[in-house]
Scaffold this motif. Structure first.
Motif, short mmCIF file in Angstrom:
data_model
loop_
_atom_site.label_atom_id
_atom_site.label_comp_id
_atom_site.label_asym_id
_atom_site.label_seq_id
_atom_site.Cartn_x
_atom_site.Cartn_y
_atom_site.Cartn_z
N UNK A 439 -27.53 36.26 64.20
CA UNK A 439 -28.75 36.84 63.62
C UNK A 439 -29.96 36.43 64.44
N UNK A 440 -29.99 35.18 64.85
CA UNK A 440 -31.10 34.70 65.69
C UNK A 440 -31.16 35.48 67.01
N UNK A 441 -30.02 35.64 67.65
CA UNK A 441 -29.99 36.35 68.93
C UNK A 441 -30.37 37.81 68.74
N UNK A 442 -29.91 38.41 67.63
CA UNK A 442 -30.27 39.80 67.36
C UNK A 442 -31.77 39.98 67.21
N UNK A 443 -32.44 38.99 66.66
CA UNK A 443 -33.89 39.09 66.54
C UNK A 443 -34.64 38.70 67.78
N UNK A 444 -34.04 37.83 68.59
CA UNK A 444 -34.78 37.29 69.75
C UNK A 444 -34.61 38.13 71.01
N UNK A 445 -33.58 38.99 71.07
CA UNK A 445 -33.36 39.74 72.29
C UNK A 445 -34.44 40.79 72.53
N UNK A 446 -35.05 41.28 71.46
CA UNK A 446 -36.09 42.30 71.61
C UNK A 446 -37.31 41.87 70.81
N UNK A 447 -38.48 42.02 71.41
CA UNK A 447 -39.72 41.65 70.74
C UNK A 447 -40.17 42.83 69.90
N UNK A 448 -39.94 42.76 68.62
CA UNK A 448 -40.34 43.84 67.72
C UNK A 448 -40.55 43.26 66.34
N UNK A 449 -41.13 44.07 65.48
CA UNK A 449 -41.36 43.63 64.11
C UNK A 449 -40.04 43.49 63.37
N UNK A 451 -37.21 42.41 64.78
CA UNK A 451 -36.64 41.13 65.20
C UNK A 451 -37.27 39.95 64.49
N UNK A 452 -38.55 40.06 64.17
CA UNK A 452 -39.20 38.98 63.44
C UNK A 452 -38.56 38.78 62.07
N UNK A 453 -38.17 39.87 61.45
CA UNK A 453 -37.47 39.74 60.16
C UNK A 453 -36.14 39.02 60.30
N UNK A 454 -35.41 39.32 61.38
CA UNK A 454 -34.16 38.59 61.63
C UNK A 454 -34.42 37.09 61.78
N UNK A 455 -35.46 36.74 62.54
CA UNK A 455 -35.74 35.33 62.77
C UNK A 455 -36.09 34.62 61.47
N UNK A 456 -36.93 35.25 60.65
CA UNK A 456 -37.31 34.62 59.39
C UNK A 456 -36.10 34.44 58.47
N UNK A 457 -35.25 35.46 58.42
CA UNK A 457 -34.04 35.33 57.60
C UNK A 457 -33.13 34.24 58.14
N UNK A 479 -28.18 37.31 47.87
CA UNK A 479 -28.98 37.08 49.07
C UNK A 479 -28.34 37.71 50.29
N UNK A 480 -27.02 37.63 50.38
CA UNK A 480 -26.34 38.16 51.57
C UNK A 480 -26.41 39.68 51.62
N UNK A 481 -26.29 40.34 50.47
CA UNK A 481 -26.40 41.80 50.46
C UNK A 481 -27.80 42.25 50.82
N UNK A 482 -28.80 41.48 50.45
CA UNK A 482 -30.17 41.81 50.87
C UNK A 482 -30.29 41.76 52.40
N UNK A 483 -29.67 40.76 53.01
CA UNK A 483 -29.71 40.66 54.46
C UNK A 483 -28.95 41.81 55.12
N UNK A 484 -27.82 42.21 54.53
CA UNK A 484 -27.06 43.34 55.07
C UNK A 484 -27.86 44.63 54.95
N UNK A 485 -28.51 44.82 53.81
CA UNK A 485 -29.33 46.02 53.63
C UNK A 485 -30.50 46.04 54.61
N UNK A 486 -31.09 44.87 54.86
CA UNK A 486 -32.16 44.83 55.86
C UNK A 486 -31.62 45.20 57.23
#
Length: 1817
Positions: A439-449, A451-457, A479-486
Motif C-alpha cells: 500500500x505504501x509503495x502504491x501511494x509513493x510511486x506516483x505523486x497524486x492526491x 497516492x496521499x490517501x494510500x499513504x495515510x491509510x 475497516x478493511x472493506x473501506x480500504x478496498x473500496x477506496x
C-alpha cells in the motif's frame, strides 16, 4: 534433511560399504564354501547391479504413469476452456460476421454449461463451413474487382476527418470488397490464410479425444471419476494440514474453489487497466456494486445477473468492432460534419466504430477471460452448497462464528512444528505487514492526491495495525472493506480521468497543468499521442510517461483481497489469540530482563569482591608469616644490623621486613616507598597453594571441534585420520545418548566403518575420495561453527523467548477457553514456593554456580567478553536492583482486572526469577512446544544457519534501526533527517535501561509525518519545483527545500520506507520479547508520589529528599527494578511493603492513581482528566463554600463567589502552567538523574573500540583531507608535505581529532560519567552543525556528494554509539590493561602486536594512564608492569594456541610443513642476498622499459668561435632497428666475439639510427671581426686549434629513468700549418667549390646508458678514434640581394646567407645524411625507479645489510630470553598483574606496592619463576 546431514559425512564410500556388508552377509549365510567360489560372488555382484537397475526402471515407469494420469485429468477438466479461449482469440483477431457466431456460441456456453456440448458440435460444423468458404473464395472465377465499391471522398466541411486521415480511412483508401465484412478475402498462401481455423478444428478434435480417452481408461480400470472434480485423490480438506505436499495437492484440486471470487475481481481490474476507456466504466460500476454487498451469499445471488451482463456486453462490444458494412460507403454519424466536436482520440476512448481507426478488438480477450472466470465462479457458488464439495474441499463461507469454548477445528501452527506451519506463519501472521508495504509503495510511486490517501491509510494501519489484528472479525472487515473500496474508487477514478489524460492532453498541458500534477494524469494506452513529442513541449509540465497506470493499484487490490480472506479464515483466530496473549505480555520480558541484569551484576560484583577479599587474606597471611619470621630472627637481626654489608637488613629499629607496610621512620622517611618496592622475598609465594584450592574447577567436557581445529588436525596428520576420529567421537556420543535414554542427536553420524578398512585403502582414488569427503565434513563444521557463533549472541534472548513462548501458550489456551485471563494463571507453569523450599534455599539458587542457577543464559549479558564484543546489543546493561516484594495474593481481590503483565503471576517469588531459572523450575510440559523444539533441532544446517542469523538480527534489531536512520541521514543530509540521529545519540542510546516506548513512537510518528510532508512538497505546481529553479540550484548545498529535506527528487522516500520497515520490525520484536510497554505506568506512579511529596514539603523536607531519592533511583541497599510490579499492578490494593514504610497509606488513593494513569494510558476508569492539585483545590473550595454561605448575606456571598471563582481560575491556570512545566522538566531531570546517579549498572569497557573509531577517522582525514576544503581537491597530502606546506584544513581537523582523543582518554581514566556526558552532548551537536551546515559552505559541495565526509561521519556515528553505551553502562571499576588482552586467540594477538608496532602509541598511552590514574608507582615502575603484562599476554596466547591445536607426541615434522615454511624462508634469504644483482638484471632484461632518444643533436665547433654546424634529428628521423637490420649488424661483426657480446645485450627495439641532416640547421652568423680573427688564426696561428664534435641525446622521463639529457664530445687538434687549417681558412675567403676533409671525426656507434655520459661503443670500434668516420666540411653561401650603388657585391656580408655542410668522406648514397647508430639501455619503470636509483652497491648497503640485521635479530640471542618466554603456565603471573590493576582501582595503594614488589622479586628469582609457572595439577 537432518537425517541427510547425519550420514552426509560418508556419501562417497556408501556404495563400497554396501558391497562390504553384502559380502559379509553372504559369508555368514553360506559358510566357508561361499568364500571359495569367487566367480559366483562376482556373478552375484552383477546380479545385484541388474536388480538395482530393474528397480530403478520400475520406479521411473511408475512415476511416468502417475504423471500421465495427472496430465490427462488436468486436460479433462480444462481442455474445454482452452478450446473456448483459442476460438474467441481467433474470432477477435479476424473480426467478421462468420466469426460472430463462434463468439456467440462460446459466450453463452461458458455461463450456461448445458450449452457446452452443443457449442462444441456447432463450432466444429461452423468452423468447417468457414474453411470451405475461405477456400472457395480463392478460386480464380471469383474476382472482387468486379463488385467492389469505390467510395467518393467527402468535402472538408462534410467530415471531421483530418486531411491526412481521409486517405487512411477504410472507405477512401481503395476499393472496398463487401466479402471482407463477412470474413472471406483473397489470401496467399492458402494454408496461412486458413491456419487459425484449422487449429480450432484440431483443438475441437483433441477435446473429443481427451473425453473419450478418459472414459475408456475408467471403464478399463473400473474406476469412477474423483468427487468434486478433484485432480489428486489425497488433496482433501481433512489432509490439508498434514504437510506441504498435502497442502500443494489440495490447492491443485480446489484453488479456484477457495479463491475464485478474488480471481474474478482481479480479472475485472485487469480489464479496466488494459483498456482504460468509456466501456470499462460499466465494469467498474459492477465491481463496486458487488463489493458493497460484502457478504458471500448476497454476492452469489447477484452473480447470475453479472454473468449475463458480461455475455451480452461482450457480444455488444464485438458488434461495435464489426461495425457497418464498408461497402455501403456510408460513414458513421460522428463523422458526418466538421462541426461535430469529436476527434479520433475521443472516438477511440468511447470505443465507437470508425473506418479510420477501428476499435481494438484484441482487447476484448480480457473481457472474455473475465467471463470465463465469472462463469466458473457461478459453478462454485452452486457447488459449495453441496455436501460432496463441502466434504472434499471444505465449507466456503465468510460467516466466521466466534468459538465459544469449543476448540478451533484448525490445528495451532504458531509454534512451527513443520515446514507447513512455517509457511502458515509467514502468510497468516506477517502478510499483513507486507500488504501495508505494498500500500505504501502504491501511494509513493506516483505523486497524486490518490497516492496521499494510500499513504495515510498505510500509516494509520501501521500505527494501529496490531490493535486491529486483535479485534473481532467484524471490526476488522469494516475497516478493511473501506480500504478496498477506496482502492477500487481510485482505479475507477483513474479510468474516468483517462479522458483528460488521453484525449485532451494537449489542452490540459497548456492550460491546466496543475490538474495533471495533482492527479498525476498519464495515458497508459498507446496510440493516443506521441510521448516523445509531449516530453519536449513544456519542461515545467512533464507527463509522467515512465510511470505505470493502475498496475500498482491492481497489485494493492490483490493483496488487500488476500488479506481479507485471511481475516475470514479460522487460521487467523490462532494469530489473533497469540497477539492478544502477546499484548498481555507487553512488559513481562522487561521483568525477566531486569532480573537477569541484576543477577549478572551481582554475580560479577561478588566475583570482584571475592577476588579482592582473597587477595587481602593472602597478604594478611603473608604478613603474619613475615611477623613470625621477624620475631624468630630478632636476636640475630640486632647483630646483623651492625653489619653494613648485609643488604637484607633495613635501617632503623623495628624496621619491618618482607612485604608488611613499613612504618615511617623519622630519620629516613624517603626510603619508605623504595623499601616496599624492593622488599620482595620467598615468603610472598608460600600461600599460593591455598589460592589454587579456592579456584573454580574447569569444565572437563571438551568443546566441539571447530572447522579450524579440524583443518589443523588434517594438516598435521591426514584427512582419513580426522574422519576416523570424528566417527569414533560420533559413536561415543551415540552410545552415551542411548545409555542415558535420550533421543538421538540428528547431527551424530551413525555410520560405522571399520578402522582396518580405512587403513587398507591407500590407493590414489581412495585418497581423492577421502579428501573430498573431508572437505564436505569441513564445510559442515564451518556452517555449524558459524551457527553456534551466531546463537551465542542471542542466548539470553532465546531463553527469554522460550519462557515467554510457554507463558503465551497458556494465555492463548485461556483466551480460547474462557475469553479472558484470570490473575495468577501462569503460576501453574512453574514450581511453587512450597516446592522450591524442598529443593534448597533461595540463596543457593542465586549463587555464582552456573550449574545450579542457570546463569549461563544471562551471563553473556554483562560479562566482560560479550560486552565488548557486542556493546550495543538489545541486552543493555541497566541500572538494576532487587525486586520489590508484592503483598500476598490474599491482599488483592481475585476479581480485579489485570493492570500489567506481572499480575499474570500471583507468586511474588516467581516474578523475581530470571528466564533461565524459570526454565529450570518449569514443571508443566507442553507437547506442542516440545514437538516444535524437536522440529527445530531436526532442520538442516542451512536452515539452522539462516534461523540463527535471523535471531541475531531480531535480537539486535535496534542496531538495525540506528544504522538505517544514520544511513538515511547520510543520503538525505537535510534538517528533517537530522532530528532522528541527534535523538538517537542523545536520547535513545543514553536511556537507562533501554530506549523507551516513547522514543520509538516518536521516531515512527516523526518518520510518517516527514513522509507525508515530503510527499506534499513533491507536487510540481509549487514554484520551487519548476524546471528553471531546479536547474539553477542544481548541486547547490544551500537550496532551501534541499536544506529542509523537501526537495523534489525521484528517490525522495526510498530510505524512509526502509526506515519505517525497520522501526516496525523492531517494534514487533519488542512486543514479541515483552519489552515494548515497560514504562507504561512509571511516570504516573512517580508523578503521584511527587505530588504527595510536594504537599509534605513544608512539614518534612528531609523525608521528602529521602523519598525522592528512593523513588527516583531506588535505595542503595534495595534498588527498585524499573518496569517490575510497580509498573503494572497499581491502585487496587497493590501496595508494596516499601511503599507502606515510606509513604502514608492515604497518599496512595485509587483516585490519584487512576487519574494519572488515564493521562498516560487512556484507561477508562475516571470521569475526567483533572490533576491532583486541581481536585484538591476543588475539594477545599467546596468546604469553603459551605462555611461562607451560612455566615454572609446574599450580595456579599455573590461577590465572594465571584472572587472565589477568579481565584480558582487563577489557581487552575497556575497549576496548569506548573504541571506543564513539570511535564517537561521532570522527565528531563529523571533522564539525567538516571544516567548520573544509577549505582547499579553493569560497567563495561568499550574505550578500545572508541579509540579504534578515532584512529579510523584520523586515517580518513589524512588520506581524504581534500574533501574538507574548497581548493584542495586537486592535491594530496603527500605532495603538500613534500613542499613543506601544511594545509590549514588538514591541520585543524587533525588537531581537533587528536584533541578529542586525549580528552576522551582523560575522561576514561578519571571515570567521570558527568564529564563524558557533557562531552558527548557538545561533540554530537558540534559535529552535526559542522558537517551538515558549515562544511557544505566551505567545500561548496553537498554532503550527499562528498563520499569522504560521509565515510568520516559514519565512523563518527559508530564512535557516538560506543560513547553513549559507555555512558549508560558506566566506566569499569577495574581497567585491566588493554582491551585486546581480554581474549587469548590469534586475532587478539595479531591486533595487539599491531598496536605495539605503532610508533609512540604505547608510550603515549602508558604516560596518559599514569598521569590520570591514582597510583604509588613511578613512571618507570608503571612501564615495567605494562611491559611484563604485555609479554605475559603474548605467552598466554601461545599456550592457548598449543592447547587448541595440539601436535601429537613423537611425530616428525611433515615434509609439507618443512618445505612449506623452511623452503619459503630459504627462498626469502637467497632472494635477499642476490636481490640487487637479480633486480638490476631484471631491470635490463625483463621489466626494463625501452626508452629511445626523442632528440639527437650534434654540434661542430672550432675553437671558441661560433659553432660551425648544429643539427637535431627528431621523429621520424630517428628510425628504430628492424630485425633485418639487426641481423645485418650481427653478420657484420660476427668475426669479433667482443662486439657480438655487446650486440647480444640489446634487442632490435633498443637500437635506433639517427639520420642527421648534413646541412646545418642554423645559419652561421659570425661577426666580421670574429671572422677575420678566425681566418688570421688559421693561417698564422702557432698554437693548436681544437675542433670539437659534440652529441646530445634527450629521453622521455615519463617512461622511467632519472637523467633526461646525456651527452659526450670528441676533439681533434689541428696543428699549425696543417692542410686542414689552410683549407678551412680558404673556405672563409669565399671558395664554395672547395671542401675540407677531417679524418676520424664522426663516431658511428654510440651507447646511451642511464647516466649522463654517452660514450662511443669501444666494442664495435676497437681502435677507438681510428675507427671513427672521416667527414668532408664545406661552407655554402647564397646571395639574397645586391648591395648599395658604387659598392662591390662581395664587400657586404649581409647580402649572403652562409651555412656549413658535413658529409661522410666515403659515402656512396644519401651523402646528405649522417647515420648515427645509438644503443639505448633499458630504464627501470617509474614504480621501481626509487630502487634502481641506488644501483647495485647502494642496494647492498641500504637493503641487504638492513634486512640481514633485522633477520639476525630473530635468530640470535634466543638463549637469553628462554627464561622469560618459555613459561609453561603464566596464569599465576597474569592473575598477579590483574590483582595489581584491581587493588589500584579499589584504592588499596599499599597493597599495590606490595604486589609490585612480589612481581619484581618473581622476575629476579629464577627458582620462584620455575615453581610459579608450573602447570596446575
Amino acid at each position: 534433511m537432518g537425517s541427510q546431514d547425519a550420514v552426509s559425512e560418508a556419501p562417497l564410500l556408501e556404495h563400497q560399504e554396501e558391497e562390504e556388508v553384502f559380502r559379509e552377509d553372504g559369508q555368514s549365510m553360506d559358510g566357508p564354501h561361499q568364500a571359495t567360489q569367487v566367480p559366483e560372488g562376482t556373478a552375484s555382484k552383477w546380479g545385484l547391479v541388474a536388480d538395482r537397475l530393474l528397480d530403478l526402471a520400475a520406479s521411473f515407469s511408475a512415476v511416468l504413469t502417475r504423471i500421465q494420469v495427472f496430465v490427462r485429468r488436468l486436460l479433462e477438466l480444462h481442455v474445454f476452456k482452452l478450446v473456448a479461449l483459442y476460438t474467441v482469440w481467433v474470432a477477435l483477431k479476424e473480426v467478421s460476421v462468420m466469426n460472430l457466431l463462434l463468439v456467440v456460441l462460446w459466450a453463452f456456453a461458458l455461463p450456461y454449461p448445458r450449452f457446452r456440448p452443443m457449442a462444441s458440435c456447432l463450432s466444429t460444423v461452423w468452423t468447417c463451413i468457414i474453411i470451405v468458404c475461405k477456400m472457395l473464395y480463392q478460386l480464380k472465377i471469383v474476382n472482387p474487382h468486379e463488385y467492389s465499391s469505390n467510395c467518393t471522398e467527402p468535402f472538408p466541411n462534410n467530415t471531421n476527418l483530418q486531411p491526412l486521415e481521409i486517405n487512411q480511412s477504410l472507405l477512401y483508401r481503395g476499393p472496398v470488397d463487401p466479402a471482407n465484412w463477412f470474413g472471406v478475402r483473397k489470401g496467399y498462401p492458402n494454408l496461412g490464410y486458413i491456419q487459425n481455423h484449422l487449429q480450432i478444428l484440431l483443438l475441437l478434435v483433441f477435446e473429443a479425444v481427451v473425453y473419450r480417452r478418459q472414459e475408456h481408461y475408467r471403464r478399463q480400470h473400473q474406476q469412477a471419476p474423483l468427487p468434486a472434480q478433484a485432480v489428486c485423490a489425497d488433496g482433501t480438506r481433512q489432509r490439508l494440514d498434514q504437510d506441504l505436499l498435502s497442502c500443494l495437492k489440495y490447492f491443485i484440486n480446489f484453488f479456484f474453489y477457495k479463491f475464485g471470487l478474488e480471481i474474478c475481481f482481479l480479472m475485472a481490474v485487469n480489464v479496466i487497466g488494459q483498456r482504460m476507456n468509456f466501456m470499462v466504466i460499466l465494469h467498474g460500476c459492477w465491481l463496486v456494486a458487488i463489493l458493497t454487498r460484502r457478504r458471500r451469499e448476497a454476492i452469489a445471488r447477484l452473480w447470475p445477473n453479472y454473468c449475463l451482463f458480461l455475455t451480452l456486453f461482450l457480444l455488444y462490444q464485438y458488434l461495435l468492432c464489426l461495425g457497418m458494412p464498408p461497402a455501403l460507403c456510408i460513414d458513421y454519424p460522428w463523422r458526418w460534419s466538421k462541426a461535430i466536436p469529436m476527434n479520433s482520440a475521443l472516438i477511440k476512448w468511447l470505443y465507437l466504430p470508425d473506418f479510420f481507426r477501428a476499435p481494438n478488438s484484441t482487447n476484448l480477450i480480457s473481457d472474455f477471460l473475465l467471463l470465463l472466470c465469472a462463469s466458473q465462479q457461478w459453478q462454485v457458488f452452486s457447488a459449495e452448497r453441496t455436501e460432496e464439495w463441502q466434504r472434499m474441499a471444505g465449507i466456503n463461507t465468510d460467516h466466521l462464528e466466534p468459538l465459544r469454548g469449543e476448540p478451533n477445528p484448525i490445528p495451532n501452527f504458531i509454534h512451527c512444528r513443520s515446514y507447513l506451519d512455517m509457511l502458515k506463519v509467514a502468510v497468516f501472521r506477517y502478510l499483513f505487514w507486507l500488504v501495508l508495504v505494498v500500500v505504501f509503495v502504491a501511494g509513493a510511486t506516483r505523486i497524486s492526491i490518490f497516492g496521499l490517501g494510500y499513504l495515510l491509510a498505510c500509516f494509520y494501519l501501521l500505527l494501529f495495525g496490531t490493535t486491529l489484528l486483535q479485534k473481532d472479525t467484524r471490526a476488522q472487515l469494516v475497516l478493511w472493506d473501506c480500504l478496498i473500496l477506496y482502492n477500487v474508487t481510485v482505479i475507477i477514478s483513474k479510468n474516468m480521468l483517462s479522458l483528460l489524460s488521453c484525449v485532451f492532453v494537449e489542452q490540459m498541458q497548456s492550460n491546466f497543468c496543475w490538474v495533471i500534477q495533482l492527479f498525476s494524469l498519464v495515458c497508459t494506452v498507446k496510440g493516443y499521442y506521441d510521448p516523445k513529442e509531449m516530453m519536449t513541449r513544456d519542461r515545467d509540465c512533464l507527463l509522467p510517461v515512465e510511470e505505470a497506470g493502475i498496475i500498482w493499484d491492481s497489485i494493492c487490490f490483490f493483496f488487500l483481497l488476500l488479506q481479507r480472506r485471511i481475516f475470514l479464515s479460522h487460521y487467523f483466530l490462532h494469530v489473533s489469540a497469540d497477539l492478544k496473549a502477546t499484548a498481555l505480555q507487553a512488559s513481562r520480558g522487561f521483568a525477566l530482563y531486569n532480573a537477569a541484569n541484576l543477577k549478572s551484576i551481582n554475580f560479577h560484583r561478588q566475583i570482584e569482591e571475592k577476588s579482592l577479599a582473597q587477595l587481602k587474606r593472602q597478604m594478611k597471611r603473608i604478613r603474619a608469616k613475615q611477623e613470625k619470621y621477624r620475631q624468630s630472627q630478632a636476636s640475630r637481626g640486632q647483630l646483623q644490623s651492625k653489619d653494613p654489608q648485609d643488604p637484607s637488613q633495613e635501617p632503623g629499629p623495628d624496621s619491618p621486613g618482607g612485604s608488611s607496610p613499613p612504618r615511617r621512620q623519622w630519620w629516613r622517611p624517603w626510603l619508605d616507598h623504595a623499601t616496599v618496592i624492593h622488599s620482595g622475598d620467598y615468603f610472598l609465594f608460600e600461600s599460593d597453594s591455598e589460592e589454587e584450592e579456592e579456584a573454580l574447577p574447569e569444565d572437563p567436557r571438551p568443546a566441539a571441534q571447530s572447522a579450524f581445529q579440524m583443518a589443523y588436525q588434517a594438516w598435521v596428520t591426514n584427512a582419513q585420520t580426522v574422519l576416523r576420529q570424528r566417527r569414533e567421537r560420533a559413536r561415543q556420543e551415540r552410545a552415551e545418548q542411548l545409555a542415558s535414554g535420550g533421543d538421538l542427536n540428528p547431527d551424530v553420524e551413525p555410520v560405522d566403518v571399520p578402522e582396518d578398512e580405512m587403513a587398507g585403502r591407500s590407493h590414489m582414488m581412495q585418497r581423492v575420495l577421502s579428501t573430498m569427503q573431508f572437505l564436505w565434513v569441513l564445510g559442515q563444521a564451518t556452517v555449524d561453527g558459524l551457527t553456534r557463533w551466531l546463537r551465542a549472541f542471542t542466548k539470553h534472548h532465546r531463553t527469554m523467548s522460550d519462557v515467554l513462548c510457554a507463558e503465551r501458550y497458556l494465555l492463548t489456551q485461556e483466551l480460547l477457553r474462557v475469553g479472558e485471563v484470570r490473575r495468577g494463571v501462569l503460576d501453574q507453569l512453574y514450581v511453587g514456593e512450597d516446592e522450591a523450599t524442598l529443593s534448597g534455599p533461595m540463596e543457593t539458587r542465586d549463587g555464582p554456580s552456573t550449574a545450579s542457577s542457570g546463569l549461563g543464559a544471562e551471563e553473556p549479558l554483562s560479562s566482560m567478553t560479550d560486552d565488548t564484543s557486542s556493546p550495543l546489543s538489545t541486552g543493555y546493561n541497566t541500572r538494576s536492583g532487587s525486586e520489590e516484594i508484592v503483598t500476598d495474593a490474599g491482599d488483592l481481590q481475585a476479581g480485579t482486572s489485570l493492570h500489567g503483565s506481572q499480575e499474570l503471576l500471583a507468586n511474588a517469588r516467581t516474578r523475581m526469577r530470571t528466564a533461565s531459572e524459570l526454565l529450570l523450575d518449569r514443571r508443566l510440559h507442553i507437547p506442542e512446544l516440545e514437538e516444535a523444539e524437536r522440529f527445530e533441532a531436526q532442520q538442516g544446517r542451512t536452515l539452522r544457519l539462516l534461523r540463527a542469523g535471523y535471531q541475531c538480527v531480531a535480537a539486535h534489531s535496534e542496531l538495525l534501526c540506528y544504522f538505517i536512520i544514520i544511513l538515511n541521514h547520510m543520503v538525505t543530509a537535510s534538517a528533517a533527517s537530522l532530528v532522528l540521529p541527534v535523538l538517537v545519540f542523545l536520547w535513545a542510546m543514553l536511556t537507562i535501561p533501554r530506549p523507551s516506548k516513547r522514543f520509538w513512537m516518536t521516531a515512527i510518528v516523526f518518520t510518517e509525518v516527514m513522509v507525508v510532508t515530503k510527499y506534499l512538497f513533491q507536487f510540481g505546481f509549487f514554484p520551487w519545483n519548476s524546471y528553471v529553479v531546479l536547474r539553477r540550484y542544481e548541486n547547490k548545498p544551500y537550496f532551501p527545500p534541499r536544506i529542509l529535506g523537501l526537495e523534489k527528487t525521484d528517490s525522495y522516500i526510498k530510505y524512509d520506507l526502509v526506515q519505517l520497515m525497520a522501526l516496525f520490525f523492531h517494534r514487533s520484536q519488542l512486543l514479541c520479547y515483552g519489552l515494548w510497554d515497560h514504562e507504561e505506568d512509571r511516570y504516573p506512579k512517580d508523578h503521584c508520589r511527587s505530588s504527595v511529596k510536594d504537599r509534605e514539603a513544608k512539614e518534612e523536607p528531609e523525608a521528602k529528599l529521602e523519598s525522592q531519592s528512593e523513588t527516583g533511583t531506588g535505595h542503595p541497599k534495595e534498588p527498585v527494578l524499573a518496569g517490575t510490579p510497580r509498573d503494572h499492578i497499581q491502585g487496587k490494593g497493590s501496595i508494596r511493603s516499601k511503599d507502606v514504610i515510606q509513604d502514608p497509606p492515604e497518599d496512595l488513593k485509587p483516585r490519584h492513581t487512576r487519574h494519572i494513569s488515564i493521562r498516560f494510558r487512556r484507561r477508562k476508569e475516571t470521569p475526567g482528566p483533572k490533576g491532583t492539585a486541581v481536585m484538591e483545590t476543588e475539594h477545599e473550595e467546596g468546604e469553603g463554600k459551605e462555611t461562607t454561605e451560612r455566615k454572609r448575606p446574599r450580595h456579599t456571598q455573590e461577590k465572594s463567589k465571584f472572587r472565589e471563582r477568579m481565584k480558582a481560575a487563577g489557581r487552575r491556570l497556575q497549576s496548569f502552567c506548573v504541571s506543564l512545566a513539570q511535564s517537561f522538566y521532570q522527565p528531563l531531570q529523571r533522564f539525567f538523574h538516571d544516567i548520573l546517579h544509577t549505582k547499579y549498572r553493569a560497567a563495561t569497557d568499550v574505550y578500545a573500540l572508541m579509540f579504534l573509531a578515532d584512529i579510523v577517522d584520523i586515517i580518513i582525514i589524512i588520506f581524504g583531507f581534500w574533501a574538507f576544503g574548497k581548493h584542495s581537491a586537486a592535491t594530496d597530502i603527500a605532495s603538500s608535505l613534500s613542499d613543506d606546506q601544511v594545509p590549514q584544513a588538514f591541520l585543524f581537523m587533525l588537531l581537533v581529532q587528536f584533541g578529542t582523543m586525549v580528552i576522551d582518554r582523560a575522561l576514561y581514566l578519571r571515570k567521570t560519567v558527568l564529564g563524558k556526558l557533557a562531552f558527548q552532548v557538545v561533540l554530537v551537536v558540534a559535529i552535526h552543525i559542522w558537517m551538515f551546515f558549515i562544511l557544505p559552505a566551505v567545500t561548496e559541495r553537498m554532503f550527499s556528494q562528498n563520499a569522504v565526509a560521509q565515510l568520516w561521519y559514519f565512523v563518527k556515528c559508530i564512535y557516538f554509539a560506543l560513547s553513549a553505551y559507555q555512558i549508560r553502562c558506566g566506566y569499569p571499576t577495574r581497567i585491566l590493561g588493554n582491551f585486546l588482552t581480554k581474549k587469548y586467540n590469534h586475532l587478539n594477538l595479531f591486533l595487539f602486536q599491531g598496536f605495539r608496532l605503532v610508533p609512540f602509541l604505547v608510550e603515549l598511552r602508558a604516560v596518559m594512564d599514569w598521569v590520570w590514574t591514582d597510583t604509588t608507582l613511578s613512571l618507570s615502575n608503571w612501564m615495567c608492569v605494562e611491559d611484563i603484562y604485555a609479554n605475559i599476554f603474548i605467552i598466554k596466547c601461545s599456550r592457548e594456541t598449543e592447547k587448541k591445536y595440539p601436535q601429537p607426541k613423537g611425530q616428525k615434522k611433515k615434509k609439507i610443513v618443512k618445505y612449506g615454511m623452511g623452503g619459503l624462508i630459504i627462498l626469502f634469504l637467497i632472494a635477499i642476498i642476490w636481490f640487487p644483482l637479480l633486480f638490476m638484471s631484471l631491470i635490463r632484461s625483463v621489466v626494463g622499459v625501452v626508452n629511445q632518444p626523442i632528440d639527437v643533436t650534434v654540434t661542430l665547433k672550432l675553437g671558441g668561435y661560433e659553432p660551425l654546424f648544429t643539427m637535431s634529428a627528431q621523429q621520424p628521423s630517428i628510425v628504430p632497428f628492424t630485425p633485418q637490420a639487426y641481423e645485418e649488424l650481427s653478420q657484420q661483426f660476427d668475426p669479433y666475439p667482443l662486439a657480438m657480446q655487446f650486440i647480444s645485450q640489446y634487442s632490435p627495439e633498443d637500437i635506433v639510427t639517427a639520420q642527421i641532416e648534413g646541412s646545418s640547421g642554423a645559419l652561421w652568423r659570425i661577426s666580421p671581426p670574429s671572422r677575420a680573427q678566425m681566418k688570421q688564426e688559421l693561417y698564422n696561428g702557432t698554437a693548436d686549434i681544437t675542433l670539437r664534435f659534440t652529441w646530445n641525446f634527450q629521453r622521455d622521463l615519463a617512461k622511467g629513468g632519472t637523467v633526461e639529457y646525456t651527452n659526450e664530445k670528441h676533439t681533434l687538434e689541428l696543428a699549425p700549418n696543417s692542410t686542414a687549417r689552410r683549407q678551412l681558412a680558404q673556405l672563409l675567403e669565399g671558395r664554395p667549390d672547395q671542401s675540407v676533409v677531417i679524418p676520424h671525426l664522426f663516431p658511428k656507434y654510440i651507447r646511451a646508458p642511464n647516466g649522463p655520459e654517452a660514450n662511443p661503443v669501444k666494442q664495435l670500434q676497437p681502435d677507438e678514434e681510428e675507427d671513427y668516420l672521416g667527414v668532408r666540411i664545406q661552407l655554402r653561401r647564397e646571395q639574397v640581394g645586391t648591395g648599395a650603388s658604387g659598392e662591390q657585391a662581395g664587400t657586404k656580408a649581409s647580402d649572403f646567407l652562409e651555412w656549413w655542410v658535413i658529409e661522410l668522406q666515403d659515402c656512396k648514397a644519401d651523402c646528405n645524411l649522417l647515420p648515427m647508430v645509438i644503443f639505448s639501455d633499458k630504464v627501470s619503470p617509474p614504480s621501481l625507479g626509487f630502487l634502481a636509483g641506488y644501483g647495485i652497491v647502494g642496494l647492498y648497503v641500504s637493503i641487504v645489510l638492513v634486512v640481514g640485521k633485522f633477520v639476525r635479530g630473530f635468530f640470535s640471542e634466543i638463549s637469553h630470553s628462554i627464561m622469560f618466554e618459555e613459561l609453561p603456565c603464566v596464569d599465576r603471573i597474569l592473575k598477579l598483574c590483574q590483582d595489581i590493576f584491581l587493588v589500584r582501582e579499589t584504592r588499596e595503594l599499599e597493597l599495590e606496592e606490595e604486589l609490585y614488589a612480589k612481581l619484581i622479586f618473581l622476575y629476579r628469582s629464577p627458582e620462584t619463576m620455575i615453581k610459579w609457572t608450573r602447570e596446575r595439577e
